[in-house]
Write a protein that holds these residues in place. Structure first.
Motif, mmCIF file in Angstrom:
data_model
loop_
_atom_site.group_PDB
_atom_site.id
_atom_site.type_symbol
_atom_site.label_atom_id
_atom_site.label_comp_id
_atom_site.label_asym_id
_atom_site.label_seq_id
_atom_site.Cartn_x
_atom_site.Cartn_y
_atom_site.Cartn_z
ATOM 1 N N ARG A 187 8.396 -3.169 -3.914
ATOM 2 C CA ARG A 187 7.228 -4.217 -3.830
ATOM 3 C C ARG A 187 7.297 -5.104 -2.816
ATOM 4 O O ARG A 187 8.348 -5.591 -2.343
ATOM 5 C CB ARG A 187 7.000 -4.720 -5.287
ATOM 6 N N LEU A 188 6.394 -5.534 -2.082
ATOM 7 C CA LEU A 188 6.318 -6.547 -1.183
ATOM 8 C C LEU A 188 4.951 -7.514 -1.165
ATOM 9 O O LEU A 188 3.910 -6.731 -1.606
ATOM 10 C CB LEU A 188 6.098 -5.813 0.235
ATOM 11 N N THR A 189 4.982 -8.520 -0.620
ATOM 12 C CA THR A 189 3.597 -9.278 -0.372
ATOM 13 C C THR A 189 3.241 -9.026 1.004
ATOM 14 O O THR A 189 3.989 -8.690 1.851
ATOM 15 C CB THR A 189 3.928 -10.684 -0.716
ATOM 16 N N PHE A 190 2.175 -9.245 1.289
ATOM 17 C CA PHE A 190 1.594 -9.231 2.758
ATOM 18 C C PHE A 190 2.515 -10.265 3.564
ATOM 19 O O PHE A 190 2.756 -9.887 4.718
ATOM 20 C CB PHE A 190 0.217 -9.728 2.964
ATOM 21 N N GLN A 192 5.515 -11.308 3.105
ATOM 22 C CA GLN A 192 7.058 -10.867 3.190
ATOM 23 C C GLN A 192 6.823 -9.746 4.500
ATOM 24 O O GLN A 192 8.004 -10.010 5.082
ATOM 25 C CB GLN A 192 7.295 -10.173 1.906
ATOM 26 N N VAL A 193 5.994 -8.931 4.464
ATOM 27 C CA VAL A 193 5.720 -7.784 5.434
ATOM 28 C C VAL A 193 5.918 -8.726 6.817
ATOM 29 O O VAL A 193 6.388 -8.197 7.698
ATOM 30 C CB VAL A 193 4.654 -7.056 5.467
ATOM 31 N N VAL A 200 4.627 -1.478 8.435
ATOM 32 C CA VAL A 200 3.761 -0.698 7.350
ATOM 33 C C VAL A 200 2.848 0.025 7.841
ATOM 34 O O VAL A 200 2.636 1.399 7.273
ATOM 35 C CB VAL A 200 3.270 -1.837 6.186
ATOM 36 N N ARG A 210 -4.646 -7.318 4.805
ATOM 37 C CA ARG A 210 -4.287 -8.677 4.166
ATOM 38 C C ARG A 210 -5.648 -9.914 4.057
ATOM 39 O O ARG A 210 -5.481 -10.204 3.000
ATOM 40 C CB ARG A 210 -3.275 -9.333 5.295
ATOM 41 N N THR A 238 6.203 2.190 -1.840
ATOM 42 C CA THR A 238 6.248 0.879 -1.674
ATOM 43 C C THR A 238 4.770 0.402 -2.004
ATOM 44 O O THR A 238 3.942 0.878 -1.051
ATOM 45 C CB THR A 238 6.838 0.360 -0.256
ATOM 46 N N VAL A 240 2.287 -2.802 -1.302
ATOM 47 C CA VAL A 240 2.318 -4.110 -0.749
ATOM 48 C C VAL A 240 0.917 -5.018 -1.337
ATOM 49 O O VAL A 240 -0.130 -4.356 -1.160
ATOM 50 C CB VAL A 240 1.808 -4.084 0.727
ATOM 51 N N THR A 241 0.985 -6.129 -1.832
ATOM 52 C CA THR A 241 0.010 -6.791 -2.517
ATOM 53 C C THR A 241 -0.176 -8.307 -2.084
ATOM 54 O O THR A 241 0.868 -8.718 -1.502
ATOM 55 C CB THR A 241 -0.024 -6.796 -3.940
#
Ligand code: UDP
Length: 242
Positions: A187-190, A192-193, A200, A210, A238, A240-241
């Protein structure tokens, strides 16, 4: 049913490679196309509204002509790439229809004898009626790729998730093909990316997701029933949220 859908409306970005032959993933393999279509048919059969942005990399990518820019211009090469996505779209459409699945092909490049023009409200109607909508021609504009088309259509068609079916099984801290110690994120947040400068999808496409808070799920389409598992919300790839 372990494959009961978790998402109601899905924008699936399928790379052209998913239809290609052999190691180089070139051309259009009837078997590969059928295997993908079978998954899509089962997903639609479970009541998921499915829009598919199809790539063209198995046939042609605009960037392959950069060395010959004095002859085939970059913009021309990109238009050729968009046409490649239409060929893939036609292949996928007929394959789905041979399975009895109602399908509409819409193209962002006008081509009325071959595909409907892309019209947002019409695409929405098709989705509501349970038809799989195949979106070809990318965005209709050069200098971007079908990632941007996927972000754009996912946002405007109000998808619950953008599924990016690709050849890597998720987002890693470093390139897993070059580093043994590469670690995959579940999992990742926008944010963090951006902070970690992870790849991504195309940056413009990522930014669009995003801003729209459209979750992106990156996963390997080659795994067994991968598309169905992704739509069922199983832990794959993965996510991404916001
Ligand atoms: N393309 C473009 N505009 C778009 C989408 C695609 O110019 O909005 C061109 C671009 O040259 C790209 C090619 O079409 O390389 C095929 O698409 P893509 O590379 O995204 O296919 P994939 O890698 O997903 O198979």
């Amino acid at each position: 049913d372990p494959l009961a859908p978790h998402f109601k409306r899905v924008l699936l970005k399928l790379s052209g490679e998913s239809l290609g032959y052999g190691d180089n993933k070139l051309g259009i393999s009837l078997d590969k196309t059928k295997a993908i279509a079978e998954q899509l048919a089962r997903v639609a059969g479970r009541g998921v509204q499915l829009a598919v942005v199809i790539g063209g990399g198995n046939l042609l990518r605009g960037a392959q002509f950069t060395a010959g820019a004095e002859t085939i211009k970059p913009a021309t090469a990109d238009y050729m790439g968009m046409l490649a996505t239409v060929m893939n779209g036609l292949a996928l459409q007929d394959t789905l229809e041979a399975m009895g699945v109602e399908t509409r092909l819409q193209s962002a490049v006008r081509m009325e004898t071959v595909a409907e023009p892309y019209i947002r409200r019409r695409a929405l109607r098709h989705l509501e009626k349970g038809r799989i909508v195949i979106l070809a021609g990318g965005t209709g504009n050069p200098f971007v790729t079908t990632d941007t088309a996927a972000a754009l259509r996912g946002t405007e068609l109000l998808a619950d998730v953008l599924l990016k079916a690709t050849k890597v099984d998720g987002v890693y801290n470093v390139d897993p093909k070059k580093n043994d110690y590469a670690e995959k994120f579940d999992r990742l947040t926008f944010d963090q990316v951006i902070q970690k400068q992870l790849g991504v999808m195309d940056i413009g496409a990522f930014e669009m997701c995003r801003l729209a808070k459209l979750p992106i799920l990156v996963f390997d389409y080659k795994q067994d029933a991968a598309i169905e598992k992704a739509i069922a919300g199983q832990p794959i790839g993965t996510i991404v949220t916001g």
